[in-house]
Design a protein around this motif. Sequence first.
Motif: not given
Length: 153
Positions: A21, A17-19, A10-11, A7-8, A13-15, A133
């Motif tokens: 962009w 990726h957002a950062s 995945i989190e 879970r950590r 990766l989400f954050f 990755s």
Amino acid sequence: MREEEVRRGIEFLFFAHASLWRAIDARLAEKELGRAHYRALYFIARQPGLTISDLLALLGITKQSLGRVVKELEAREYLTTRPGNRDRRAKELRLTDAGRAAEREIFAALRDTMSRAYTHAGQQAVTGFWQVSEALVPPRERRRIAGLGKDAG
């Protein structure tokens, strides 16, 4: 591996990726481009002569969405299309001088962001990041990714 560790990851990766962009969103807005426009510019810069079907496979978007992006980039004189050398029915995509300049300018912000993260993490972590990755990419797609930039000018 424990679920909490997955879970950590995945989190992160989400954050991350957002950062990443967000690092280019302002530059995209200045040029009245969206993220899909930049992704197309990026991959065409990495592989000049890329076909529409190859770009569709790389981006994983619908033909309709890509058609809109390509049409807008052509109208802005960022890219040109021409019949393929091997298959005249296939459209090959190439960036114009303006397209290359826009891609390079936006890429500079991504490069700086990634370079800071790589420097902070160190080479061993970078190698691990690449390995994780790569393992997330389906094996059939890895060859396509490995070929990017081989013919870039």
